[in-house]
Write a protein that holds these residues in place. Structure first.
Motif, PDB file in Angstrom:
ATOM      1  N   THR A  96      41.104  42.159  47.767  1.00 25.18           N
ATOM      2  CA  THR A  96      40.793  41.007  48.855  1.00 25.18           C
ATOM      3  C   THR A  96      40.561  41.261  49.900  1.00 25.18           C
ATOM      4  O   THR A  96      39.895  40.736  50.852  1.00 25.18           O
ATOM      5  CB  THR A  96      41.923  40.050  48.490  1.00 25.18           C
ATOM      6  N   LEU A 107      37.189  42.721  50.637  1.00 22.40           N
ATOM      7  CA  LEU A 107      36.238  41.703  50.538  1.00 22.40           C
ATOM      8  C   LEU A 107      36.331  40.945  51.842  1.00 22.40           C
ATOM      9  O   LEU A 107      35.216  40.741  52.536  1.00 22.40           O
ATOM     10  CB  LEU A 107      36.600  40.778  49.637  1.00 22.40           C
ATOM     11  N   ILE A 127      37.374  32.985  48.513  1.00 25.06           N
ATOM     12  CA  ILE A 127      38.507  33.932  48.411  1.00 25.06           C
ATOM     13  C   ILE A 127      39.835  33.082  48.460  1.00 25.06           C
ATOM     14  O   ILE A 127      39.819  32.144  49.258  1.00 25.06           O
ATOM     15  CB  ILE A 127      38.383  34.762  49.709  1.00 25.06           C
ATOM     16  N   ASP A 175      35.887  36.351  45.124  1.00 20.90           N
ATOM     17  CA  ASP A 175      37.134  37.126  44.621  1.00 20.90           C
ATOM     18  C   ASP A 175      37.567  36.787  43.285  1.00 20.90           C
ATOM     19  O   ASP A 175      37.498  35.604  42.917  1.00 20.90           O
ATOM     20  CB  ASP A 175      38.218  36.791  45.813  1.00 20.90           C
ATOM     21  N   THR A 227      35.052  40.937  43.374  1.00 23.34           N
ATOM     22  CA  THR A 227      36.241  41.598  42.895  1.00 23.34           C
ATOM     23  C   THR A 227      36.440  40.849  41.364  1.00 23.34           C
ATOM     24  O   THR A 227      36.233  39.850  41.267  1.00 23.34           O
ATOM     25  CB  THR A 227      37.435  41.453  43.571  1.00 23.34           C
TER      26      THR A 227
END
Length: 774
Positions: A329, A332, A366, A402, A434
């Motif tokens: 994360t 990202l 996210i 994410d 991700t």
């Protein structure tokens, strides 16, 4: 890091933009400010915000107080300091010069405020002759009142009870204390009474007129002060537009210097810009992690692990996998923040070579946006952001997702994630996602636009390293981590048995690939180092041969010049001898003496020839074989044949520590091979292989510096350095120009440039050395 309220507001207005003109201007301004802050202090200090004072001054009849005018004066003094800086820095700050040109110190207003307002924020006596006169008279009247009252108090000093008598002010009039019932109190005006009522504050009749005069002078002073403030306020009103423009410009300059100071603090760079929606991050770091690290004591400070990533061109999608808490994360967020900071004209915490294109939008999903009030589950909140991305994404969109496919059934989540990736890939969007789904790790095998990445995990310690790796997916290690965290062995073993064979094989394959990759990278690094050393040695040998050939040519020229001198001298001496023989009519003794002189001269010539020439050893016509010693006429040295290329007619000959490729006809076999000697004529070159990538020439004369630089370039190439840093300092630029001219002509140098702001600026030259002979 802003020094003014205007700068803080400007920073908040500096949002990302697609305007190429605005971005290029911001980048230029930031680069210049970085160089200014590295080389010297920027003369901007904490200046007051004068805009509220300008707002009040626009109303006719209103006047500013002395404190407000003092702030305006301080502001104009700061503007003047910036203008003086601009006059001496105009050439090196062309982008900032556009802002300096908008500044106006408004010298008449500044001078008027300086005369009228004291540094303490009061109207000074020098504000006007009339005010100075009033204040002189007022001081005289005050002294007269105080003197008269002191005399009255002195006459009462015989009473011990009145030792604490003091002259005080009541109702702006000087008075003295008297007891209640004192008959003297009747001979005056009672201005006040103490809280207990036992003391009266009385203005004696003898000072009433003096107090009246003092009061009149005070009123005259107030009127004159008001007149002066009105006059100064009118002058401020006259220049209000220019002052407002100055405030805006100061805010812009303050914002630029704050961004530059931030860039220095986080060791950032001004990212290169392209018109296409691509990005290349070189060792990028999350800015908040850097700031957090800087707040940590140095001895306990952990390094912020950088990441490198390229997106755009062939690869438009990067899928990041790996264990929880591994840093996915953060990676990202680092990508998104780097893009937004660059498009807002901010420095990016990364290394030189970072290139960030122009994106039209950045869409990020996210974190967990679960909301009871809005009846949104984790999965639903993800879908809303993904729906927005699918509806608006195009070639100029950066999408950050994410935990793609999380929050629902794993199989359905993986299928949905694959479909989303496919849709965004077809739209040409730039995507970094991700995930923990193994199915998404195999997409790169079927689509060259998709690439895997992972965060390196230490399998031995089961702890993250936070190192970002492109090209390989990562395993989740969930069961291994659970075992380490203390889950019962029975539970862990049960989980392993339930794990599908395909998943086990995938995890094992990733582990094996990781180990092989590590080994290959180590081997590659060793091979690359060897290659660099070999290339550097070859280049060094070539340059040394060229230098030897040049030296040999110079020696030949010197020898010819010397021979010419000998011939000319001999000719003159022979002509002299001939004349003497003729004059003496060839007497035997004279002829004999002449012959003797000729013989002596010939002997001297032979001796000089022996000094200039290096004799060749006896040789024969037999073709040389490997191991034979040969004579190389061009070098006037012996060497040993180590290899023969009969087809090309080439020999490899070792001379001292060096190998040379020579034509077979350019050498002659030596009759009696002799071992290498250490006679003075033998040349042995020893390079410094422990030389570093940096050379400091500060304090050298130009001649000594170039000689040192010449030797250093050979040693640096032998040591395998592809890029070197030459420190010559700034000064008057004499040494910099000499180094620049030398490097421009030197065949060992491929390219050169002055240092960036964080490499030493124009006090340093970075030279890239040639990797291959050209």
């Amino acid at each position: 890091m802003c020094l003014t309220a205007m700068g803080s507001e400007e920073i908040r207005r500096r949002l990302p933009t697609e305007d190429a003109v605005v971005l290029d201007r911001r980048r230029g301004e930031l680069q210049e400010m970085l160089l200014v802050l590295v080389g010297e202090d920027f003369p901007l200090t904490r200046l007051p915000d004068i805009r509220p004072h300008l707002e009040r001054s626009q109303h006719e009849g209103a006047h500013l107080d002395a404190a407000a005018l003092l702030q305006i004066g301080e502001f104009l003094t700061g503007v003047d300091a910036l203008l003086r800086f601009a006059r001496v820095s105009r050439e090196k700050c062309p982008c900032l010069e556009a802002h300096f040109e908008q500044l106006s110190a408004i010298y008449p207003l500044r001078a008027a405020i300086g005369r009228a307002i004291s540094p303490e924020g009061d109207v000074a006596d020098t504000a006007s002759p009339e005010l100075a006169k009033i204040r002189r008279e007022k001081r005289g009247a005050r002294d007269a009142v105080v003197t008269r009252l002191e005399r009255l108090l002195a006459a009462r000093k015989t009473d011990p009870a009145r030792m604490d008598d003091l002259i005080t002010l009541r109702n702006d009039r000087f008075v003295i204390p008297m007891r209640e019932g004192d008959p003297a109190a009747n001979d005056g005006v009672i201005q006040d009474r103490s809280s207990s009522g036992a003391t009266l504050f009385v203005e004696p009749m003898s000072v009433v007129e003096l107090n009246n005069r003092l009061r009149r002078l005070g009123l005259e002073e107030a009127r004159e002060v008001e007149r002066i403030l009105l006059e100064l306020t009118d002058l401020v009103r006259e220049h209000r537009v220019a002052l407002a423009d100055d405030a805006q410009t100061i805010g812009t300059l303050d914002a630029i210097q704050a961004l530059a100071r931030f860039g220095l603090k986080v060791d950032g760079v001004v990212a290169e810009r392209t018109d296409s929606a691509t990005l290349t991050l070189r060792e990028a770091r999350h800015p908040l992690l850097i700031l957090k690290s800087l707040r940590t004591p140095k001895e306990a400070r952990a390094p912020v692990i950088p990441m490198s990533l390229s997106l755009g061109g062939r690869v438009t999608v990067v899928i990041v996998t790996g264990p929880n808490t591994g840093g996915k994360t953060v990676a990202l967020k680092t990508v998104g923040l780097s893009v937004l900071m660059a498009q807002a004209g901010w420095p990016v915490p990364a290394r030189i070579g970072t290139e960030i294109g122009t994106f039209g939008r950045v869409i990020a999903d996210i974190g967990d946006e679960q909301s009871i009030e809005s009846s949104l589950s984790t999965f639903s909140s993800h879908l809303l952001r993904i729906r927005e991305a699918l509806a608006t994404a195009d070639e100029r969109t950066l999408v950050l997702l994410d935990e793609l496919g999380a929050g629902t059934d794993p199989k359905e989540g993986a299928a949905l994630g694959e479909a989303v990736i496919a849709a965004l890939t077809e739209r040409g969007a730039r995507l970094v996602a991700t995930t923990h789904h193994s199915a998404l790790k195999t997409l790169s095998q079927h689509d060259s636009r998709i690439e895997n990445a992972s965060l390196v995990f230490d399998v031995k310690t089961l702890s993250p390293t936070y190192q970002f790796r492109v090209g390989l997916p990562g395993a989740s290690y969930a069961i291994d981590i659970a075992r380490r965290l203390g889950l019962p062995d029975a539970v862990v073993e049960r989980a392993l048995s339930l794990l599908g064979a395909q998943e086990k094989d995938m995890t094992q394959l990733l582990n094996e690939l990781d180990e092989r990759l590590t080994s290959l990278r180590e081997q590659q690094a060793a091979a690359e180092q060897s290659r660099k050393a070999a290339v550097a040695l070859e280049e060094l040998f070539r340059s040394r041969v060229e230098r030897l050939e040049k030296t040999e040519a110079e020696r030949k020229g010197e020898a010819l010049s010397e021979a010419r001198r000998i011939v000319e001298t001999t000719r003159r001496e022979m002509e002299q001898l001939v004349r003497e023989i003729r004059e003496s009519q060839a007497e035997k003794a004279r002829v004999k003496e002449s012959h003797k002189k000729i013989d002596e001269r010939l002997a001297g010539i032979r001796a000089e020839q022996q000094e200039l020439a290096v004799p060749a050893p006896p040789s024969d016509a037999t073709p040389p074989a490997v191991g034979d010693r040969v004579w190389i006429a061009a070098f006037k040295k012996e060497g040993e044949v180590v290899d023969i290329d009969a087809e090309r007619g080439k020999l490899k000959v070792r001379i001292g520590d060096f190998l040379y490729s020579l034509d077979q006809g350019s050498v002659a076999r030596v009759e009696s091979p002799s071992p290498p000697s250490s006679r003075p004529g033998q040349v042995r070159i020893q390079a410094e292989t422990d030389v570093g990538p940096e050379l400091s020439l500060r304090g050298f004369t130009a001649e000594d510096a170039l000689e040192t630089l010449d030797r250093y370039l050979d040693d640096a190439r032998l040591a395998g350095w592809q890029e070197v840093r030459i420190i010559h300092g700034k000064g008057e630029g004499i040494l910099r120009r000499a180094v620049n001219e030398f490097l421009t002509k030197d065949p060992r140098v491929e390219s050169k440039r002055l240092g960036q702001w964080n490499e030493g600026g124009d006090g340093v030259t970075i030279a890239k050395l040639r990797a291959e002979h050209e």
